[in-house]
Write a protein that holds these residues in place. Structure first.
Motif, PDB file in Angstrom:
ATOM      1  N   ASP A 195       0.846  -1.183   0.000  1.00  0.00           N
ATOM      2  CA  ASP A 195       0.000   0.000   0.000  1.00  0.00           C
ATOM      3  C   ASP A 195       0.885   1.237   0.000  1.00  0.00           C
ATOM      4  OD1 ASP A 195       0.896   0.429   2.622  1.00  0.00           O
ATOM      5  OD2 ASP A 195      -0.928  -0.362   3.542  1.00  0.00           O
ATOM      6  N   LEU A 196       0.292   2.403   0.224  1.00  0.00           N
ATOM      7  CA  LEU A 196       1.025   3.665   0.136  1.00  0.00           C
ATOM      8  C   LEU A 196       2.166   3.772   1.131  1.00  0.00           C
ATOM      9  CD1 LEU A 196      -1.108   6.522   1.763  1.00  0.00           C
ATOM     10  CD2 LEU A 196      -1.545   4.100   2.120  1.00  0.00           C
ATOM     11  N   HIS A 197       2.180   2.936   2.174  1.00  0.00           N
ATOM     12  CA  HIS A 197       3.221   3.010   3.200  1.00  0.00           C
ATOM     13  C   HIS A 197       4.207   1.848   3.129  1.00  0.00           C
ATOM     14  CE1 HIS A 197       0.295   5.686   5.676  1.00  0.00           C
ATOM     15  NE2 HIS A 197       1.050   6.405   4.871  1.00  0.00           N
ATOM     16  N   THR A 198       4.122   1.039   2.092  1.00  0.00           N
ATOM     17  CA  THR A 198       5.069  -0.071   1.936  1.00  0.00           C
ATOM     18  C   THR A 198       6.355   0.446   1.302  1.00  0.00           C
ATOM     19  OG1 THR A 198       3.257  -1.641   1.619  1.00  0.00           O
ATOM     20  CG2 THR A 198       5.466  -2.344   0.941  1.00  0.00           C
ATOM     21  N   ALA A 199       7.468   0.228   1.966  1.00  0.00           N
ATOM     22  CA  ALA A 199       8.768   0.658   1.437  1.00  0.00           C
ATOM     23  C   ALA A 199       9.493  -0.512   0.795  1.00  0.00           C
ATOM     24  CB  ALA A 199       9.622   1.254   2.556  1.00  0.00           C
ATOM     25  N   GLN A 200      10.238  -0.222  -0.253  1.00  0.00           N
ATOM     26  CA  GLN A 200      11.094  -1.192  -0.929  1.00  0.00           C
ATOM     27  C   GLN A 200      12.503  -0.628  -1.027  1.00  0.00           C
ATOM     28  OE1 GLN A 200       7.800  -1.867  -4.320  1.00  0.00           O
ATOM     29  NE2 GLN A 200       9.746  -2.889  -4.761  1.00  0.00           N
ATOM     30  N   ARG A 201      13.436  -1.514  -1.287  1.00  0.00           N
ATOM     31  CA  ARG A 201      14.801  -1.065  -1.562  1.00  0.00           C
ATOM     32  C   ARG A 201      14.805  -0.321  -2.893  1.00  0.00           C
ATOM     33  NH1 ARG A 201      20.320  -4.201  -0.287  1.00  0.00           N
ATOM     34  NH2 ARG A 201      21.674  -3.432  -1.928  1.00  0.00           N
ATOM     35  N   THR A 202      15.507   0.786  -2.945  1.00  0.00           N
ATOM     36  CA  THR A 202      15.549   1.579  -4.180  1.00  0.00           C
ATOM     37  C   THR A 202      16.545   1.039  -5.190  1.00  0.00           C
ATOM     38  OG1 THR A 202      17.291   3.008  -3.310  1.00  0.00           O
ATOM     39  CG2 THR A 202      15.009   3.705  -2.946  1.00  0.00           C
ATOM     40  N   TRP A 203      17.464   0.194  -4.729  1.00  0.00           N
ATOM     41  CA  TRP A 203      18.594  -0.174  -5.577  1.00  0.00           C
ATOM     42  C   TRP A 203      19.249   1.113  -6.084  1.00  0.00           C
ATOM     43  CZ3 TRP A 203      20.256  -5.113  -5.263  1.00  0.00           C
ATOM     44  CH2 TRP A 203      19.354  -6.067  -4.800  1.00  0.00           C
ATOM     45  N   SER A 204      19.553   1.229  -7.365  1.00  0.00           N
ATOM     46  CA  SER A 204      20.369   2.364  -7.820  1.00  0.00           C
ATOM     47  C   SER A 204      19.630   3.686  -7.911  1.00  0.00           C
ATOM     48  CB  SER A 204      21.016   2.040  -9.175  1.00  0.00           C
ATOM     49  OG  SER A 204      22.056   1.103  -9.001  1.00  0.00           O
ATOM     50  N   VAL A 205      18.340   3.710  -7.656  1.00  0.00           N
ATOM     51  CA  VAL A 205      17.674   5.000  -7.456  1.00  0.00           C
ATOM     52  C   VAL A 205      18.345   5.721  -6.286  1.00  0.00           C
ATOM     53  CG1 VAL A 205      15.504   6.086  -6.718  1.00  0.00           C
ATOM     54  CG2 VAL A 205      15.483   4.356  -8.518  1.00  0.00           C
ATOM     55  N   ALA A 206      18.953   4.955  -5.399  1.00  0.00           N
ATOM     56  CA  ALA A 206      19.692   5.550  -4.282  1.00  0.00           C
ATOM     57  C   ALA A 206      20.792   6.489  -4.766  1.00  0.00           C
ATOM     58  CB  ALA A 206      20.297   4.455  -3.407  1.00  0.00           C
ATOM     59  N   LYS A 207      21.354   6.223  -5.936  1.00  0.00           N
ATOM     60  CA  LYS A 207      22.408   7.099  -6.466  1.00  0.00           C
ATOM     61  C   LYS A 207      21.871   8.504  -6.712  1.00  0.00           C
ATOM     62  CE  LYS A 207      25.125   3.375  -8.650  1.00  0.00           C
ATOM     63  NZ  LYS A 207      24.421   2.215  -8.103  1.00  0.00           N
ATOM     64  N   SER A 208      20.650   8.588  -7.208  1.00  0.00           N
ATOM     65  CA  SER A 208      20.038   9.902  -7.433  1.00  0.00           C
ATOM     66  C   SER A 208      19.667  10.566  -6.111  1.00  0.00           C
ATOM     67  CB  SER A 208      18.804   9.746  -8.327  1.00  0.00           C
ATOM     68  OG  SER A 208      19.143   9.123  -9.552  1.00  0.00           O
ATOM     69  N   ILE A 209      19.280   9.756  -5.133  1.00  0.00           N
ATOM     70  CA  ILE A 209      19.047  10.301  -3.791  1.00  0.00           C
ATOM     71  C   ILE A 209      20.358  10.824  -3.218  1.00  0.00           C
ATOM     72  CG2 ILE A 209      18.331   9.722  -1.436  1.00  0.00           C
ATOM     73  CD1 ILE A 209      16.384   7.671  -2.682  1.00  0.00           C
ATOM     74  N   ALA A 210      21.452  10.081  -3.461  1.00  0.00           N
ATOM     75  CA  ALA A 210      22.773  10.546  -3.026  1.00  0.00           C
ATOM     76  C   ALA A 210      23.107  11.884  -3.669  1.00  0.00           C
ATOM     77  CB  ALA A 210      23.834   9.509  -3.377  1.00  0.00           C
ATOM     78  N   GLY A 211      22.836  12.006  -4.973  1.00  0.00           N
ATOM     79  CA  GLY A 211      23.102  13.271  -5.654  1.00  0.00           C
ATOM     80  C   GLY A 211      22.299  14.418  -5.073  1.00  0.00           C
ATOM     81  N   THR A 212      21.076  14.125  -4.649  1.00  0.00           N
ATOM     82  CA  THR A 212      20.232  15.146  -4.027  1.00  0.00           C
ATOM     83  C   THR A 212      20.808  15.578  -2.685  1.00  0.00           C
ATOM     84  OG1 THR A 212      18.305  14.138  -5.105  1.00  0.00           O
ATOM     85  CG2 THR A 212      17.886  15.664  -3.281  1.00  0.00           C
ATOM     86  N   LEU A 213      21.248  14.616  -1.885  1.00  0.00           N
ATOM     87  CA  LEU A 213      21.842  14.933  -0.588  1.00  0.00           C
ATOM     88  C   LEU A 213      23.142  15.721  -0.750  1.00  0.00           C
ATOM     89  CD1 LEU A 213      21.131  11.490   1.074  1.00  0.00           C
ATOM     90  CD2 LEU A 213      20.123  13.671   1.780  1.00  0.00           C
ATOM     91  N   ILE A 214      23.915  15.378  -1.769  1.00  0.00           N
ATOM     92  CA  ILE A 214      25.132  16.149  -2.049  1.00  0.00           C
ATOM     93  C   ILE A 214      24.749  17.574  -2.452  1.00  0.00           C
ATOM     94  CG2 ILE A 214      27.086  16.385  -3.637  1.00  0.00           C
ATOM     95  CD1 ILE A 214      27.226  13.284  -3.636  1.00  0.00           C
ATOM     96  N   GLY A 215      23.666  17.715  -3.229  1.00  0.00           N
ATOM     97  CA  GLY A 215      23.193  19.044  -3.586  1.00  0.00           C
ATOM     98  C   GLY A 215      22.840  19.870  -2.365  1.00  0.00           C
TER      99      GLY A 215
END
Length: 454
Positions: A195-215
């Motif tokens: 459902d809307l609150h189920t989390a999954q591993r992002t795999w390499s989407v994490a790289k874009s999250i990393a880029g956002t955090l670096i930003g």
């Protein structure tokens, strides 16, 4: 809330190189002791994260997360017994008669952490506290009023949503699908058990999250993408790697050696090794900035460099309402932001909205004003494939039927976040795809745009 410290385990790690030599002379039919240890670590980590990051049932974890996995552990994982301690939120997976089980434990800030091979773990004085959510707050900080009043009015959009979820046209195995238009959810759907609150591993989407955090770090004045990456292990007058910039790491053009395409990081992901034990040690193969080579290590190193200054993913996620997003760490507290982030479809939607808003959130600037342009602009060597690469984001600027400003985060097993600024549009698709049956994100994006008259 106090961050659980893991540094006390420094020095306790059993060398993965030594471990990998165990069973060298065994029959090919018998898995090595090291592969058994990797399989046990994988199972412990995914059960731990799936239960307490993801809010999933063990049955769903076994069906989705522990199938379709790496060949060298795929047949081992189902044979291993997992002991789950709900009170202390630890998972122990036995794989050997002579070695301790592989252990993963959970905390509210960074999710699950795997202990190193050979560790017996430790007893905590009290059970970990649970996260607090703000679901009752108005969208996008919470979930109230998230859905557009014109949601799913389009019959074409209804058909696309149904096709994405039943895997009849676009392939793969979809677990979640949503479209955000003009700041609200236009359509949304989930597989059974999610459902809307189920989390999954992002795999390499994490790289874009990393880029956002670096930003965010750049905006705070702590990081400079054009300066040499601040990696203490390279700070030697004779080390040529000290000239590699943060920008080159974010663009996969570091020139560092990588052993496989994608630079699989089994010792870190499954073996209990740390970022500082593995990622910093690769030598140069090409001049920095001269070759594109997609590699987990480049992202791990970019984050490692950014962490020389204040770097708090948890606090950032709280600011943008991504309250069910967990950036996991190794046991020495290095973020494994090449893959190990768990999040929901709605939280990824919120990330997309941050970029649609050009780095502004609730009246506060979180990313530099030019950051969206920076991450979505190609520079230097490019991959030889359909999609280009910016800085931690893939580019769909050459995809037929898709606006030139479209950029995206892609991850293994069918994780997609597509951002189309010119259409004020975000598309999120999550999945459990297997090799040979991948989701066609380009076709879906074209169909969504067509159905919306874009």
């Amino acid at each position: 809330m106090t961050h659980i410290r893991l540094s006390f385990l420094t020095g306790f790690f059993l060398s993965t190189v030594a471990a990998s030599s165990i069973g060298f002379a065994q029959s090919p039919k018998e898995p090595s002791e090291y592969n058994k240890a990797l399989a046990a670590g994988y199972k412990a980590q995914f059960i731990c994260s799936g239960l307490w990051n993801g809010g999933k049932t063990l049955k769903d974890i076994e069906a989705d997360e522990l199938t379709g996995i790496y060949d060298h552990i795929a047949e081992i994982v189902p044979t291993l017994k997992a002991d789950i301690d709900e009170k202390t939120r630890q998972v122990r997976v036995t794989y050997s008669d002579t070695m301790p089980p592989r252990i993963a434990f959970w905390n509210l800030r960074t999710g699950c952490t795997g202990w190193p091979i050979g560790s017996k773990g430790m007893n905590f004085a009290e059970p970990p506290k649970l996260r607090e959510f703000s679901d009752e707050r108005a969208w996008p900080m919470g979930d109230r009023g998230a859905t557009s009043k014109r949601a799913e009015k389009s019959k074409d959009l209804q058909k696309i949503t149904a096709a994405a979820l039943d895997n009849s046209i676009y392939g793969g195995k979809t677990s979640a699908f949503l479209i955000i238009k003009d700041g609200q959810i236009l359509t949304e759907g989930y597989k059974d058990g999610h459902d809307l609150h189920t989390a999954q591993r992002t795999w390499s989407v994490a790289k874009s999250i990393a880029g956002t955090l670096i930003g965010h770090s750049v905006h705070q004045g702590f990081s400079n993408v054009n300066a040499p990456a601040k990696i203490i292990e390279w700070m030697s007058a004779v080390d040529p790697r000290q000239k590699i910039t943060l920008d080159q790491l974010m663009r996969m053009s570091s020139g560092l050696t990588s052993d496989t395409a994608g630079n699989r990081t089994d010792p870190i992901y499954m073996g209990g090794a740390t970022v500082t034990q593995r990622a910093v040690n690769w030598p140069l193969l090409h001049p920095p900035g001269s070759r594109f080579r997609y590699a987990n290590n480049d992202t791990l190193l970019a984050v490692h460099a950014a962490r020389s200054e204040p770097f708090e993913p948890y606090e950032f996620f709280q600011k943008v309402g991504m309250t069910r997003t967990y950036a996991e760490v190794d046991w020495q507290e290095n973020y494994v932001l090449s893959s190990q982030v768990w999040t929901t479809a709605r939280d990824l939607g919120r990330l997309g909205m941050l970029y649609l808003n050009n780095g502004m959130w609730d009246g506060e600037r979180l990313l530099p004003e030019n950051w969206r342009k920076y991450v979505s602009t190609p520079s230097g060597p490019q991959p030889d494939r359909e999609f280009g690469y910016g800085a931690t984001f893939w580019l769909m600027n050459n995809t037929d039927g898709v606006p030139k400003d479209t950029f995206a985060a892609f991850g293994n097993r069918g994780q997609y976040l597509v951002i189309v600024p010119s259409r004020d549009l975000v598309i999120v698709r999550r999945g459990y795809d297997k090799r040979g049956n991948r989701f066609d994100i380009a076709a879906l994006t074209r169909d969504v745009l067509r159905a919306m008259g874009s």
